[in-house]
Structure formats: C-alpha cells, structure tokens
Write a protein that holds these residues in place. Structure first.
Motif, PDB file in Angstrom:
ATOM      1  N   ALA A 132       0.836  -1.201   0.000  1.00  0.00           N
ATOM      2  CA  ALA A 132       0.000   0.000   0.000  1.00  0.00           C
ATOM      3  C   ALA A 132       0.871   1.251   0.000  1.00  0.00           C
ATOM      4  O   ALA A 132       1.882   1.322   0.685  1.00  0.00           O
ATOM      5  CB  ALA A 132      -0.910  -0.002   1.228  1.00  0.00           C
ATOM      6  N   GLY A 133       0.459   2.224  -0.768  1.00  0.00           N
ATOM      7  CA  GLY A 133       1.163   3.497  -0.787  1.00  0.00           C
ATOM      8  C   GLY A 133       2.353   3.540  -1.714  1.00  0.00           C
ATOM      9  O   GLY A 133       2.865   4.623  -2.012  1.00  0.00           O
ATOM     10  N   ASP A 141      -4.647   4.902  -1.599  1.00  0.00           N
ATOM     11  CA  ASP A 141      -3.764   4.429  -0.538  1.00  0.00           C
ATOM     12  C   ASP A 141      -4.621   3.738   0.518  1.00  0.00           C
ATOM     13  O   ASP A 141      -5.338   4.384   1.286  1.00  0.00           O
ATOM     14  CB  ASP A 141      -3.034   5.630   0.061  1.00  0.00           C
ATOM     15  N   SER A 291      -3.543  13.142   7.068  1.00  0.00           N
ATOM     16  CA  SER A 291      -2.494  14.062   7.519  1.00  0.00           C
ATOM     17  C   SER A 291      -1.782  13.564   8.770  1.00  0.00           C
ATOM     18  O   SER A 291      -0.733  14.070   9.134  1.00  0.00           O
ATOM     19  CB  SER A 291      -3.088  15.447   7.784  1.00  0.00           C
ATOM     20  N   PHE A 293      -0.643  10.559   8.978  1.00  0.00           N
ATOM     21  CA  PHE A 293       0.379   9.622   8.502  1.00  0.00           C
ATOM     22  C   PHE A 293       1.627  10.399   8.134  1.00  0.00           C
ATOM     23  O   PHE A 293       1.545  11.381   7.384  1.00  0.00           O
ATOM     24  CB  PHE A 293      -0.099   8.884   7.250  1.00  0.00           C
ATOM     25  N   THR A 294       2.758   9.957   8.648  1.00  0.00           N
ATOM     26  CA  THR A 294       3.993  10.520   8.110  1.00  0.00           C
ATOM     27  C   THR A 294       4.312   9.762   6.833  1.00  0.00           C
ATOM     28  O   THR A 294       3.941   8.602   6.660  1.00  0.00           O
ATOM     29  CB  THR A 294       5.164  10.360   9.093  1.00  0.00           C
ATOM     30  N   ARG A 295       5.005  10.430   5.963  1.00  0.00           N
ATOM     31  CA  ARG A 295       5.235   9.896   4.637  1.00  0.00           C
ATOM     32  C   ARG A 295       6.719  10.049   4.360  1.00  0.00           C
ATOM     33  O   ARG A 295       7.308  11.068   4.687  1.00  0.00           O
ATOM     34  CB  ARG A 295       4.412  10.752   3.688  1.00  0.00           C
ATOM     35  N   PRO A 296       7.348   9.044   3.774  1.00  0.00           N
ATOM     36  CA  PRO A 296       8.783   9.182   3.506  1.00  0.00           C
ATOM     37  C   PRO A 296       9.090  10.417   2.673  1.00  0.00           C
ATOM     38  O   PRO A 296       8.362  10.743   1.750  1.00  0.00           O
ATOM     39  CB  PRO A 296       9.101   7.916   2.701  1.00  0.00           C
ATOM     40  N   TYR A 298      10.916  11.321   0.072  1.00  0.00           N
ATOM     41  CA  TYR A 298      11.689  10.743  -1.023  1.00  0.00           C
ATOM     42  C   TYR A 298      12.578  11.791  -1.678  1.00  0.00           C
ATOM     43  O   TYR A 298      12.228  12.961  -1.751  1.00  0.00           O
ATOM     44  CB  TYR A 298      10.755  10.170  -2.099  1.00  0.00           C
ATOM     45  N   ARG A 300      14.648  12.994  -5.193  1.00  0.00           N
ATOM     46  CA  ARG A 300      14.531  12.814  -6.641  1.00  0.00           C
ATOM     47  C   ARG A 300      15.730  12.011  -7.108  1.00  0.00           C
ATOM     48  O   ARG A 300      16.866  12.464  -6.979  1.00  0.00           O
ATOM     49  CB  ARG A 300      14.545  14.168  -7.343  1.00  0.00           C
ATOM     50  N   LYS A 330       6.554   2.880  -6.901  1.00  0.00           N
ATOM     51  CA  LYS A 330       6.051   3.882  -7.846  1.00  0.00           C
ATOM     52  C   LYS A 330       6.957   5.113  -7.926  1.00  0.00           C
ATOM     53  O   LYS A 330       6.834   5.904  -8.858  1.00  0.00           O
ATOM     54  CB  LYS A 330       4.624   4.286  -7.482  1.00  0.00           C
ATOM     55  N   VAL A 331       7.852   5.275  -6.958  1.00  0.00           N
ATOM     56  CA  VAL A 331       8.748   6.436  -6.994  1.00  0.00           C
ATOM     57  C   VAL A 331      10.068   6.027  -7.660  1.00  0.00           C
ATOM     58  O   VAL A 331      10.688   5.045  -7.238  1.00  0.00           O
ATOM     59  CB  VAL A 331       9.012   6.962  -5.566  1.00  0.00           C
TER      60      VAL A 331
ATOM     61  N   ASN B 173       2.179  18.070   8.195  1.00  0.00           N
ATOM     62  CA  ASN B 173       1.690  17.359   7.024  1.00  0.00           C
ATOM     63  C   ASN B 173       0.511  18.054   6.376  1.00  0.00           C
ATOM     64  O   ASN B 173       0.303  17.941   5.183  1.00  0.00           O
ATOM     65  CB  ASN B 173       1.299  15.933   7.401  1.00  0.00           C
ATOM     66  N   PHE B 187      -8.059   9.661  -1.141  1.00  0.00           N
ATOM     67  CA  PHE B 187      -7.493   8.810  -0.104  1.00  0.00           C
ATOM     68  C   PHE B 187      -5.976   8.736  -0.145  1.00  0.00           C
ATOM     69  O   PHE B 187      -5.377   7.916   0.524  1.00  0.00           O
ATOM     70  CB  PHE B 187      -8.018   7.360  -0.194  1.00  0.00           C
ATOM     71  N   ARG B 189      -2.354   9.637   0.763  1.00  0.00           N
ATOM     72  CA  ARG B 189      -1.680  10.382   1.811  1.00  0.00           C
ATOM     73  C   ARG B 189      -0.866  11.489   1.173  1.00  0.00           C
ATOM     74  O   ARG B 189      -0.447  11.387   0.030  1.00  0.00           O
ATOM     75  CB  ARG B 189      -0.756   9.452   2.603  1.00  0.00           C
ATOM     76  N   PRO B 190      -0.610  12.568   1.927  1.00  0.00           N
ATOM     77  CA  PRO B 190       0.187  13.656   1.362  1.00  0.00           C
ATOM     78  C   PRO B 190       1.541  13.129   0.916  1.00  0.00           C
ATOM     79  O   PRO B 190       2.169  12.337   1.602  1.00  0.00           O
ATOM     80  CB  PRO B 190       0.311  14.641   2.514  1.00  0.00           C
TER      81      PRO B 190
END
Ligand code: SF4
Lengths: 593, 194
Positions: A132-133, A141, A291, A293-296, A298, A300, A330-331, B173, B187, B189-190
């Motif tokens: 997921a994600g 997500d 909001s 959720f922390t997100r990596p 990434y 470039r 996906k990144v 965030n 849905f 996430r940021p």
C-alpha cells in the motif's frame, strides 16, 4: 506511519486499565474463567497448550522501527526471546505469564500499539496490501481507508459480541494482494468513469472448515458511505447470523443460506435507514486521518542505478535476491524489499529479539524507519533506494534474513500447528522444514517459479491452505497425524482471470514422512506439463485439471517425466491407496464461484 | 436478589414478571414476554398498572413499533453476555423506532458489558446475581471517549473533534496535504515529493 492523537492514545490507555482490572478480578477469583474468556479473547489473549499466547495487533501490517524494538524488548523480558508474525499481519508471543499481560499491554501502549480485538467474536484487525502506498498499480492508498476502518471497529458498541470472528481486508490497488475474496468483507477500491473513488464490496468469503470464495454484493460504494454500509452489513449479520453452531456462525454461512442476492437486498434495506447518517464520512475526516500519517521524504533519484546493475551482473547470489525479494516502487529510484522469515530450519514467521533489533536498525538506515508485515509472514522494507540495495543485502545475509525465496515454494506459509496450538490435529512446522530441506537447491526452486505452499494444522485454516497452490492440512486419523493435500487454490488473479479459488483435495491423506516426496511428485508433474516457463504451477493445474497430479501423487505410471525418486515410492503409494481413507469425516471442500 | 441500576443509581425494582396470563398479578406494573403481549394486547392494556414487554434475543423489535407509546418498559434479554443481538435491538428501538421509555438489559448482565450497553441506548441494567454493584457503577467510566456514533453520542468522534488539538506532525503534514490534494479526495496520503 499513522500517529495517534491524544484521544487515540487515551482510548488505548483506558483499554489497558480496563484489562488490568479484568485480569486482577480474574486472578482474585472474582471473575470466573468462563466470564473472563471472552474478555481476554477480545484482547488477544489465548490460553494455549503450554502457556498463554498474546496476539498483538499490527494495524494493516504497518510498523515503525521503534515499535519493532519494543516488540523485541517484550520478547526478551516476557517471552523466550522470539516472536511469531502471523498470516493476519499480527505478531504473537507464545510464552507470556497471564499476570504479566497487563504490563506488556502498558508497554505496547507507550509505542501506540495494542491487542484490541485481535481475537474473539468481533471485528478483527483490518488487513491490506503490504505494498500500500508504494505500488505502481495503486488506485487509492489503502492505509488511510484501513485506519478509518480501524477507528470505526475499535470498541464498536454494537458489534462486540458477533456470532463469530469477523475479518475485513481492503485493497487499494488493481492487483489484489489482500485476498479480499476470502474475507468476511473484502473491499476493493475502484475508480468510476468520472474519477470518483469508491469500493467494490465482497461479502461472505472465508477459509476455515467451509472455504468459500466471497460474493460481490455491491459494485460501487461511494467512499463517503463506507462506514454506514459496514454498519448495515454487520447489523444484518449480528441479528441473523447463526449462533446455535459455531461451525455455521461465520457470515459466509448466512450469505449462503440466504443466497447472496437476498443477503444483498437485506443489507441494502438496512442501509436505506443508515445512509447519509452521522457516520457518513467527510472530506475533512479523510484529510485529517491522511495528515496524521507521516510519509517518507523521497529524494529525486534516477530510475536506474549503474552500480546496482553492475553488482547484479557480478554477483549471482545478489542477482537471485534482487529477482525474488525486490519489488517495484512507484517512486523512481526506490524499491520495496522483502525480508524473508522463511529460512530453512526456522519456523515460518519466527524472529528472534536480536533479529528484530537488527531489522529495526536496517529500517532506520535504509527505509525511513518503517516496515510492513506481509500475510506471507515476511517483513518488508518498503522504501529502499535502489542504490542501497546491495548494502542492505550485505547487512541481511549474516542475519540469516536474505533467503531469496519470495513467491517460491520454500516461502511456506504455516500456522504454529501442533507444536503450539491447542486446536491442532497435526504439526505444521516440521512439515514445512522437511519440504524446505527437500527443496534447498536454489536453482531448482527458481526454475519451478512461483508456487504458494500453505500449511494449516487443522480445519481452522490459519495457514490458509485452501488458497495455497499446494495446500497441506493436518487431519486426525485415530489419534495419528495425517495430511490432506489440495492443489489449485489461489488468491489474486490467475491466468484464466479467476480472482481466487479454493484448492481441490487430490485424494486420501498422507503420513508426515511422505509429504516431501508427494510435493516433489506434484512439482515433477507440473514441470512435465507446463507449456513454458511462464506458466506457473497453479496455471498448469487450471489448464490440465487435477487428474494428472492425482495420478502423479498416488501412482507411478501416470506421467511421462522421469522422477528419480518415483520408482522407490511405488510400493508406498500402492500400500497407502489400499489402506483406509484418512480424510473420512473431514467436511468436503466446496467451490462457490 | 439482583441489583437494578437506573440512571447510574441502584434502585428498587417495582416490576413483576409474568410469563403467562395465569401469572399476571391483579394490579401493579408487569413485564410480559412479547408472545404474551402479542396474544393479549387488548386485555393487558386495560388492566391497572403499567405494562412492559420483554424481548428475547431473536425477537424483532419492529413487532412493537405501534405499541411503544403504550409501554413504560422494554426489557431485552441476554441469555449469555456473548449473545450480542440485544445491542442491535436496543439501537433499533432508540434510533429507528423512537422509543424513549425505560430500556432495560436483563439476563447475563455484568459490569464488563455495561459501558457498551449504555452506549447503544440501555438506561437500566438488572445485574446478574453476585455482581459487585460498586464495580458496576464504576464501569460506566471505563472509557472517556468512543469513535463511533451511538445512542449516547449520536455524532461520531470525527464530527465532534475540535481541530485545534492536532499535533505538530499533523500540522506539518497538513500544509503539504493542502497543496497536494486534488478536489475530489482520493485517499492518497500527502506525498512530499518535489
Ligand atoms: S490452523 Fe489449527 S492448528 Fe493451526 S494455528 Fe489455526 S487453530 Fe491452530
């Protein structure tokens, strides 16, 4: 990673306090064993063969390195230095003392973890796609949906005492990696032509003693209506699900007895009252959850890394690991990595405290401090830079965590079985080990290709044997341990487009010592019949049917390929075929489309 | 003699249960099973004293829709604490059929069920024998919050939250999410790439 707010934390703390008091009353004799039972089960505590077993929730399989370190600490202090990752993205401790459980829960609460509803007849931990994600084929997500469902299901006042346990799986990607067709409710995110997001709703799938592939009862449920619709399904089930026979109490039996069409009508009728009510989701709430959720962060990066390509070319063992254990992201410049917990000789899903600490360190160093647990009982570092893959592999190898077998036959899913579980008919871990030992040649394994082999110690099917391409089920025959084999089961689409299927029993059961030979003969039969390297075992079974495999498993003359061990097995097979049928009394396997 | 809790206090129970018409007392408040009520509704309505109806776990509360204004008590039986049908019965009575009178949980009712029973609309609890009354009264405070909509709090937590309480993480965030979110929420996430 989802981060609790003050109220999320308070609810978990209050649950710890409540359970501490329940345990105290039980130990003081004020709460009988019978009354304590449903209360402790609702908090993941079983009283098993040797000692209590505590199942800790890893909501939708997402875990931080800090949480993993805490699990390692608990394994050291309260257990025997290891933990077991289950097929439902949870983690289990097999040796805690009952009196210590409230303390363990308090330690878990400090790192935003709990054991709420990991067992009992209630809505269990919601599971999802372990990619997921990050999956390139993602529509939404699913972590955000899962957290919304987690909050809705946590201590739901109306549905704490259902007829039976209730499992929900959500997938947000095109390819279903969450087995949504074999859950009580499966939700598949879909995007309508106008771009609106919703869910396809599948009900009544499940494994266990009556394995059934679920039914789509609604093709498109707008996302705002998710919780009111879940309330409607659960209410119909809570009121009308069977409570007279625990083997007929799952929602799949209600759906079957009513027919899926009638059941869907009942849900729609109930939903007509709830639709648009206060539980209707809002944009603000979905944004708020997202909001948290922390997100990596990434970087470039170029999609390809020259050093990686060079290392793959130079080091065949690394190349094998990249081929099996590294997955698309996906990144650009990133990849997901499976850490195999399926090394030969180690019970599937088991990790030591030392390994957990080391993995936590690797997660910090290589993957933003986050991990996932897959339903195949492996761990996943989801956000690794491609240029770091070689370094990560070098670090995993000495830990015994770089077995390149994801998707292969030796990546066996096995329940704890007779070594630990009071309900078992037979052991599962020694069977897994014997098969892994037989198929220890990596080149051979890679040549066989993708093959899911799943083992359950009894009809409760915790090892998901029904959806194994090869499934092995422990059965009891006059007090002896025997094993029934199914083939052709799967979850996730196959070549012919089927979404999921329940495996077919090939015939009478086998003794434990025969199993590696039988698996080898099934594999030989597949290798002799596959149309190309691209046709997987399960696809070949789908194309040519069960018969050739049956003949291969029980008799020597049936197939043309030469198998070195075959001749020696003739006498054994003939003797066993003449003997009593081991699977009499075991309910039949049924396939419902 | 089991204790009766109503509105968070222990009170005396004035209701008499009559399983058949032969057991009906000449006067006073009487609780009868749904079957008896359905069979002898008119006669029962004429007798002196108030009427209550006892629903079993499989009884459909819809059977009482037209009678609810006449009833001073609806009791719901829990033959075992683990039989959860009565929780749905209570919500239907309160939320769908508009019942506002006393709603009493009877049977295998212990302190560990009280918090949820109260949330789905019960306001009276006939505790099973031997239950510690002080402990039971404390159980209503087992949790200070709950996520879901319920009879007790008709709005789910997410509609009651004040937005100011978010942590620094959420605030950080949220900035990126506002920039990244398309109008039709999807849905996602940021995603701080770029
Ligand atoms: S499948 Fe049976 S033996 Fe295995 S863990 Fe589940 S209940 Fe125990």
């Amino acid at each position: 990673m989802y981060h609790y707010d003050e109220i999320d934390q308070r609810i978990v703390n209050e649950r710890v306090r409540q359970f501490r008091d329940q345990t105290r009353r039980h130990l003081a004799g004020a709460l009988s064993a019978d009354d304590f039972r449903p209360l402790r089960l609702q908090n993941g505590l079983y009283l098993q063969r040797h000692a209590p077993m505590l199942r800790v929730a890893i909501p939708y399989g997402l875990l931080s390195s800090r949480q993993l370190r805490r699990l390692a600490g608990i394994a050291r202090r309260y257990d025997r230095g290891y933990a077991h990752f289950s097929t439902r993205q949870n983690v289990q401790f097999n040796w805690p003392e009952l009196a210590a459980v409230p303390e363990i829960l308090a330690e878990l609460a400090e790192v935003q973890m709990h054991a709420i509803q990991t067992s009992g007849n209630c809505v269990r931990n919601v599971t999802t796609d372990h990619f997921a994600g990050i999956a390139p084929d993602e529509i939404v997500d699913s972590f955000v949906c899962c957290e919304i469902v987690r909050q809705w299901s946590t201590l739901h006042p109306e549905f704490a005492h259902l007829p039976r346990k209730f499992k929900i799986a959500i997938t947000g990607a095109a390819l279903d990696r969450a087995a949504t067709f074999v859950h009580d409710i499966g939700l598949q995110a879909v995007r309508a032509d106008d771009g609106a997001v919703g869910f396809r709703v599948i009900v009544g799938g499940g494994l266990g003693r009556t394995p059934i592939v679920g039914h789509v009862i609604r093709e498109f449920l707008p996302w705002r209506d998710l919780l009111t619709y879940l309330d409607a399904i659960l209410r119909v089930y809570n009121r009308h699900g069977r409570r007279d026979n625990k083997y007929k109490a799952r929602i799949k039996i209600l759906v079957k007895e009513r027919t899926p069409e009638k059941f869907a009508q009942e849900v729609e009728a109930e939903w007509a009252h709830l639709r648009g009510g206060p539980a209707t989701l809002t944009d603000a709430e979905v944004e708020r959850i997202g909001s948290r959720f922390t997100r990596p962060a990434y970087l470039r990066l170029p999609a390809d890394d020259a050093a990686l390509a060079a290392a793959v070319a130079a080091e065949p063992p690394f190349a094998a690991w990249v081929r099996r254990n590294v997955h698309a992201h996906k990144v650009p410049g990133y990849a997901a990595v499976s850490i195999s917990l399926k090394k030969t000789g180690v019970p599937p899903g088991d990790v030591t405290a030392g390994q957990m600490d080391a993995i936590a360190g690797l997660a910090d160093r290589y993957s933003f401090g986050e991990l996932r647990v897959s339903h195949e009982q492996n761990l996943i570092l989801a956000d690794v830079r491609r240029r770091d893959l070689h370094g990560l592999w070098l670090a995993l190898r000495p830990l015994g965590l770089a077995t390149p077998n994801i998707g292969l036959l030796s990546n066996i899913i096995a329940c704890p079985g007779g070594d630990f579980c009071a309900l078992a008919n037979a052991k599962s871990i020694p069977v897994a080990e014997a098969i892994q030992a037989r198929f220890d040649d990596l080149d051979y394994l890679h040549d066989i290709g993708e093959l899911d082999l799943n083992i359950s110690g009894c009809m409760n099917s915790c090892g998901h044997h029904h959806v194994g391409h090869i499934g092995i089920l422990g059965v009891d025959k006059n007090g002896e341990e025997w094993y029934q084999i199914t083939i052709g089961g799967h979850q996730g689409a196959t070549r012919d487009g089927a979404q999921a299927a329940i495996g077919k029993v090939i015939g009478p059961s086998f003794a434990r010592a025969e199993i590696p030979d039988v698996v080898e003969r099934l594999v030989d039969c597949y290798l002799a019949h596959r149309d190309s390297e691209h046709e997987r075992f399960v696809d070949t079974v789908g194309r040519i049917g069960v018969e050739p495999f049956k003949r291969a498993a029980y008799g020597p003359r049936a197939h043309d390929a030469a198998s070195p061990r075959r001749a020696g097995m003739e006498a054994v097979a003939a003797a066993r075929l003449a003997g009593p049928r081991a699977n009499s009394g075991v309910p039949g396997i049924e396939v419902v489309q | 003699m089991s204790a009766l809790i109503r509105e968070r206090r222990v009170i005396a129970d004035r209701w008499v249960f009559a399983g058949t018409s032969a057991e009906l007392p000449a006067q006073g408040d009487v609780l009868v099973p749904l079957a008896l009520w359905s069979a002898e509704r008119d006669g029962l309505a004429l007798r002196p004293g108030r009427i209550g109806v006892l629903l079993g776990p499989a009884d459909d509360p819809a059977a009482l829709v037209h009678d609810l204004p006449q009833l001073a008590l609806v009791a719901v039986d829990f033959p075992q604490a683990t039989d959860g049908r009565g929780y749905s019965t209570a919500r239907l009575l309160r939320e769908r059929y508009g019942y506002t009178g006393e709603l009493r949980a009877v049977g295998d009712v212990g302190r560990d069920q009280l918090f949820n029973l109260a949330r789905v609309g019960f306001d009276a609890f006939a505790l099973r024998d031997g239950e510690d009354v002080a402990g039971a009264l404390a159980a209503f405070a087992d949790f200070s919050e709950a996520y879901q909509a319920s009879v007790e709090r008709p709005q789910p937590l997410f509609r009651r939250r004040t937005n100011g309480a978010s942590s620094a993480i959420a605030a950080r965030n949220r900035r990126s999410s506002l920039a990244a979110l398309p109008h039709e929420f999807n849905f996602r996430r940021p995603d701080p790439i770029g």
